[in-house]
Design a protein around this motif. Structure first.
Motif, short mmCIF file in Angstrom:
data_model
loop_
_atom_site.label_atom_id
_atom_site.label_comp_id
_atom_site.label_asym_id
_atom_site.label_seq_id
_atom_site.Cartn_x
_atom_site.Cartn_y
_atom_site.Cartn_z
N ASN A 554 0.85 -1.19 0.00
CA ASN A 554 0.00 0.00 0.00
C ASN A 554 0.88 1.24 0.00
OD1 ASN A 554 -2.43 1.39 0.03
ND2 ASN A 554 -2.46 1.54 2.25
N ASP A 555 1.38 1.56 -1.19
CA ASP A 555 2.28 2.71 -1.31
C ASP A 555 1.67 3.83 -2.14
OD1 ASP A 555 2.26 1.22 -3.62
OD2 ASP A 555 4.39 1.54 -4.06
N ASN A 556 0.41 3.69 -2.52
CA ASN A 556 -0.25 4.73 -3.30
C ASN A 556 -1.50 5.22 -2.56
OD1 ASN A 556 1.14 4.83 -6.12
ND2 ASN A 556 0.90 2.65 -5.67
N SER A 595 -3.72 -2.48 -5.70
CA SER A 595 -4.68 -3.53 -6.07
C SER A 595 -5.16 -4.24 -4.83
CB SER A 595 -4.03 -4.54 -7.02
OG SER A 595 -2.99 -5.24 -6.37
N GLY A 596 -6.18 -5.05 -5.04
CA GLY A 596 -6.71 -5.83 -3.92
C GLY A 596 -7.31 -4.93 -2.86
N GLN A 597 -7.12 -5.36 -1.61
CA GLN A 597 -7.71 -4.58 -0.53
C GLN A 597 -7.05 -3.22 -0.38
OE1 GLN A 597 -7.19 -6.80 3.04
NE2 GLN A 597 -5.00 -6.33 3.22
N ASN A 598 -5.83 -3.09 -0.92
CA ASN A 598 -5.18 -1.78 -0.87
C ASN A 598 -5.89 -0.77 -1.75
OD1 ASN A 598 -3.19 -2.77 0.84
ND2 ASN A 598 -1.89 -3.41 -0.87
N ALA A 599 -6.73 -1.27 -2.67
CA ALA A 599 -7.46 -0.36 -3.57
C ALA A 599 -8.94 -0.25 -3.20
CB ALA A 599 -7.33 -0.84 -5.01
N TRP A 600 -9.34 -0.91 -2.10
CA TRP A 600 -10.72 -0.77 -1.65
C TRP A 600 -10.86 0.57 -0.96
CZ3 TRP A 600 -11.44 -6.23 0.96
CH2 TRP A 600 -11.35 -7.22 -0.05
N LEU A 601 -11.73 1.43 -1.55
CA LEU A 601 -11.85 2.81 -1.04
C LEU A 601 -13.12 2.97 -0.22
CD1 LEU A 601 -10.77 4.81 -4.23
CD2 LEU A 601 -9.37 3.99 -2.33
N VAL A 641 -14.39 15.95 2.44
CA VAL A 641 -14.55 14.49 2.29
C VAL A 641 -13.17 13.83 2.32
CG1 VAL A 641 -15.39 12.63 0.81
CG2 VAL A 641 -16.66 14.81 0.95
N ALA A 642 -13.05 12.79 3.12
CA ALA A 642 -11.82 11.98 3.19
C ALA A 642 -12.04 10.65 2.48
CB ALA A 642 -11.39 11.74 4.64
N VAL A 643 -11.09 10.29 1.64
CA VAL A 643 -11.13 9.01 0.93
C VAL A 643 -9.98 8.15 1.46
CG1 VAL A 643 -11.12 7.85 -1.31
CG2 VAL A 643 -12.07 10.16 -1.10
N LYS A 644 -10.30 6.97 2.00
CA LYS A 644 -9.29 6.07 2.58
C LYS A 644 -9.28 4.74 1.83
CE LYS A 644 -9.67 7.84 7.32
NZ LYS A 644 -9.94 7.44 8.73
N ASP A 645 -8.07 4.19 1.72
CA ASP A 645 -8.00 2.83 1.17
C ASP A 645 -8.01 1.83 2.33
OD1 ASP A 645 -5.41 2.76 2.24
OD2 ASP A 645 -4.47 3.29 0.33
N ASN A 646 -7.94 0.54 1.98
CA ASN A 646 -8.05 -0.51 3.00
C ASN A 646 -6.70 -1.16 3.30
OD1 ASN A 646 -9.72 -1.90 4.80
ND2 ASN A 646 -9.80 -3.71 3.46
N GLY A 647 -5.61 -0.47 2.94
CA GLY A 647 -4.30 -1.05 3.17
C GLY A 647 -3.87 -0.92 4.61
N GLN A 648 -2.72 -1.57 4.89
CA GLN A 648 -2.12 -1.50 6.20
C GLN A 648 -0.70 -0.99 6.07
OE1 GLN A 648 -3.56 -2.00 9.11
NE2 GLN A 648 -5.54 -2.56 8.18
N PRO A 649 -0.41 0.23 6.52
CA PRO A 649 -1.35 1.16 7.10
C PRO A 649 -2.21 1.83 6.03
CG PRO A 649 0.80 2.16 6.96
CD PRO A 649 0.97 0.74 6.51
N SER A 650 -3.31 2.36 6.44
CA SER A 650 -4.24 2.97 5.49
C SER A 650 -3.71 4.34 5.04
CB SER A 650 -5.61 3.13 6.13
OG SER A 650 -6.50 3.78 5.27
#
Length: 803
Positions: A554-556, A595-601, A641-650
């Protein structure tokens, strides 16, 4: 020295084996004198056999003597000469045999070839005649008649032919002469013949010197003293019962074993008839083996009887009466063989170590088996242990070839300890064995084999250059350098760049390292061909595929496409005052390059003017009213509005959404304070006021145009839907529209009216085409030509577009 080439093809039954090719050959015969110095040349074996001198060493040419381990003759491998290696004594090997032929075997390898050599040893006069005794005592009666004969044992000369005793010379005297006689058995003896009567009163005794002379050159001689004592009359000499006695004696007979008893009688009486016995002719060897009882005539064993040392002995026994008359008899003793010698195994040649790629039937060595016994006792069977890939093939005479019976594999068995057993046909049979250690030499016949058919490596993006991806291992069962494995990466390309710029492999350990840092968004996987090569000659190799999978990190941070991120633009949405609860006001559109959960917004309103008025879809980003808009609600609404991804860390991104609750821009008293951004400059505020004024002016004409068109339509509606459409230019490459995940929906279409020259804000009119508003065919459409008709005289500051 003469050399004779004879009997080119002899009547031996030569057998052709499929293992080793045997060549028909003849015997070579050479003649040589005994007692030659070492190094004396006998003949040239290479020339006589038509062999290349340079090949003698390669073929391991050597000469062995049958039944004798002493090397009497040898080969000069440089010249091919057959030379004397040890002193050759004809008498030692052949004794009194008239012909002395020594048998040798010339052995050649690669291919195996055996030639028989016959060496005729010529006698030289190296032995002088020897009498059995130094003094011969004769007692002769004075009454003896002229011509009386008295037996004198002949001198012995180990030489033969002309080199043996030829004549005797008796010292001159008035009474005796010497005469040579031959027995029926062919032996010679001497007689002292009375030539003049004796007179005891004149001479009681006399000593005569008898000389034996051989015919050799130089001439040799031996002497004996004949002591004659003159006595009274003795008329009869002893007479043996047989002229030749024969006896058979088993070898290994114990001491004092009776061999035979000889008997002689004398017709005289008294002392003249008393017979005594003694050996008259006895070789040095026989003297150590036999003894004679002088009174009984019994011959007994006094030494070790060995058939292999002597198979027949001839001795002469003399019978003598009390006054010197004598006669002799020949005794032939035949030694019978006893199976007392076990076979002896000689390893004549051996190829060691053995290359593992030799074909079955390859000749590895030559085995010779000797048994000193005779007849059936020397018949030998030779065998090899079971289970080993070798066998013994009978060859010439007592020779065997050691050959392979199957394919050798050093990786399965590297050493063989085989036991060769030889058993004779005696009763009881005797046997012996010999262990032979054979090593199998390695051949580079095995390529390296990887432990796995393929390898996979998983690495997280943003890895450090030089980090370890995985390790490949290949095994080569060969030995030493043939089994040394070296790893390398085969040439190839990944995304147009050499594969060597992506990964490297440690040539010794097989550890694969990353050369660069990987970016999942640029490269998600690639394949590498790794080769394992051994160090043999020629080298063998094998390849394996290594699949490298780059895992996402999760680097993006999420990228907000609409509205523009906070600080980049000033975006305002108009919300109709008649909007009901759950009406779609706007939509925040964002994407994440991961990608994956890192791209779940997920979307969240972190700050708003009226927290209870608007809500945002957690996964859709749609901004809707929570309730109906009332008159008391503030016209200006600001949402962060804040947009967060589902990565660790988010990771997250924010944007500001500015809403105006109004049906048209004319109702807006001012816009300078819409933004809650305290960082906006005063210049920006002035620009906003100027823009609102100009827009109001334009809006008047727009209302006129709308009125005209409204009159043409029966059911005009201008209700707000809130759908938003974003041009494709907003989207970064490599992104696809996915419904419900924060990207655009095809159901939204928007008309926007933009002004140029503003760097911080935009004004938009939004029209909706959904089920709650106008049908698609009744959508309000505006074109640049419409504006040109109304505002033909205006400057070019207005830009109109459809988004």
């Amino acid at each position: 020295m003469m050399m004779h080439l004879r009997s080119v093809f002899q009547s031996y039954g030569f057998v052709f084996f499929f293992v080793v090719v045997r060549y028909a050959h003849g015997d070579l015969s050479y003649s040589v004198q005994e007692e030659l110095k070492r190094g004396s040349v006998i003949g040239n074996i290479a020339k006589d056999l038509g062999l290349e001198v340079g090949r003698l060493s390669a073929r391991k040419a050597r000469v062995d003597m049958e039944e004798n381990e002493i090397e009497y003759i040898g080969i000069n491998l440089r010249s091919g000469d057959l030379v004397v290696a040890e002193r050759i004594d004809r008498e030692e090997h052949c004794g009194e045999k008239p012909s002395c032929v020594l048998k040798f075997e010339l052995l050649l390898e690669n291919p195996l070839e055996l030639h028989r050599l016959s060496l005729q040893v010529q006698d030289v006069n190296d032995n002088a005649p020897i009498f059995p005794k130094d003094v011969i005592k004769l007692e002769i009666r004075e009454s003896a008649d002229k011509g009386a004969r008295y037996r004198i044992n002949a001198a012995q000369d180990e030489d033969i032919g002309k080199n043996s005793v030829e004549s005797y010379i008796l010292e001159q005297n008035p009474h005796f002469v010497f005469s040579i006689q031959t027995t029926s058995a062919g032996s010679r003896y001497g007689e002292l013949v009375l030539d003049k009567e004796l007179d005891r009163e004149e001479q009681q005794e006399m000593k005569l010197l008898l000389t034996a002379v051989d015919g050799g050159s130089p001439q040799r001689s031996g002497t004996v003293v004949i002591h004659v004592i003159v006595l009274d009359a003795n008329d009869n000499a002893p007479v043996f019962t047989e002229a030749v006695y024969t006896a058979t004696l088993p070898e290994n007979s114990p001491m004092k074993t009776a061999v035979i008893t000889v008997r002689a009688s004398d017709a005289d009486e008294g002392v003249n008839g008393e017979v005594t016995y003694e050996f008259s002719r006895l070789s040095d060897k026989s003297q150590k083996l036999f003894s004679l009882d002088e009174k009984t005539g019994e011959i007994t064993v006094s030494g070790d009887i060995d058939y292999e040392e002597g198979r027949k002995y001839e001795v002469f026994v003399e019978a003598k009466d009390g006054y010197g008359l004598s006669s002799d008899a020949k005794v032939i003793i035949d030694i019978t063989d006893v199976n007392d010698n076990a076979p002896v195994i000689h390893l004549k040649s051996l190829t060691n170590p053995i290359p593992e790629n030799v074909s079955p039937g390859t000749d590895l060595g030559i085995i010779n088996v000797q048994d000193r016994d005779s007849e059936s006792n020397r018949q030998v069977r030779c065998s090899i242990q079971q289970g080993a890939p070798f066998k013994l093939v009978p060859s010439i005479k007592n020779y065997y070839s050691l050959v392979t019976t199957g394919q050798l594999d050093r990786e399965l068995v590297s050493d063989y300890n085989i036991t060769i057993t030889a058993t004779d046909e005696g009763s009881p049979p005797l046997s012996s064995s010999k262990s032979v250690q054979l090593s199998v030499a390695d051949i580079n016949d095995n390529p390296p084999v990887f432990e796995d058919q393929s390898y996979s490596a998983h690495v997280s993006e943003n890895n450090k250059p030089g980090s370890t991806l995985c390790s490949v291992t290949a095994r080569d069962p060969d030995w030493r350098q043939n089994g040394t494995v070296i790893y390398s990466v085969l040439p190839g390309e990944v995304n147009g760049a050499p594969v060597s710029s992506y990964v490297s492999v440690n040539g010794d350990t097989g550890v694969i390292h990353a050369v660069r840092s990987f970016d999942y968004e640029q490269l998600r996987s690639f394949k590498v061909q790794v080769m394992a090569r051994d160090n043999g000659s020629p080298p063998l190799s094998s390849n394996v595929t290594v699949s490298v999978f780059v895992s996402d990190v999760n680097d993006n941070s999420p990228q907000i496409l609409y509205p523009a991120p906070e600080g980049n633009s000033f975006m305002t949405e108009l919300v109709p005052k008649a909007a009901h609860g759950d009406s779609l006001v706007s939509k925040v559109i964002a994407v994440d390059a991961d990608s994956g959960q890192n791209a779940w917004l997920s979307y969240e309103i972190v700050k708003s003017t009226d927290p209870g008025l608007f809500t945002i879809g957690v996964h859709s980003g749609e901004i809707r009213t929570q309730r109906d808009i009332s008159e008391s609600d503030s016209m200006k609404q600001n949402l962060i509005v804040a947009v967060k991804d589902n990565g660790q860390p988010s990771l997250s991104a924010t944007c500001s959404m500015y809403l105006l609750i109004s049906d048209n821009l004319a109702e807006v008293p001012e816009l300078k304070d819409i933004s809650y951004d305290e960082k906006n400059s005063k210049l920006t505020s002035y620009l906003i006021i100027a823009l609102v004024s100009v827009s109001t002016f334009f809006l008047t004409f727009i209302i006129i145009i709308l009125g005209v068109r409204f009159c043409r339509r029966r059911k005009p509606r201008l209700l707000f839907d809130g759908a938003v459409a974003i041009p494709s230019a907003y989207l970064p490459p490599n992104y696809a529209d996915v419904d419900g995940t924060g990207t655009l929906r095809s159901a939204y279409n928007y008309d926007a009216y933009l002004t140029t020259g503003s760097r911080t804000s935009d004004f938009k009119f939004v029209t909706s085409y959904n089920d709650n508003t106008l049908p698609a065919d009744q959508t309000l459409r505006k074109s640049p030509s419409d504006f040109a008709d109304v505002f033909g005289d205006c400057d070019g500051s207005l830009e109109v577009g459809t988004i």
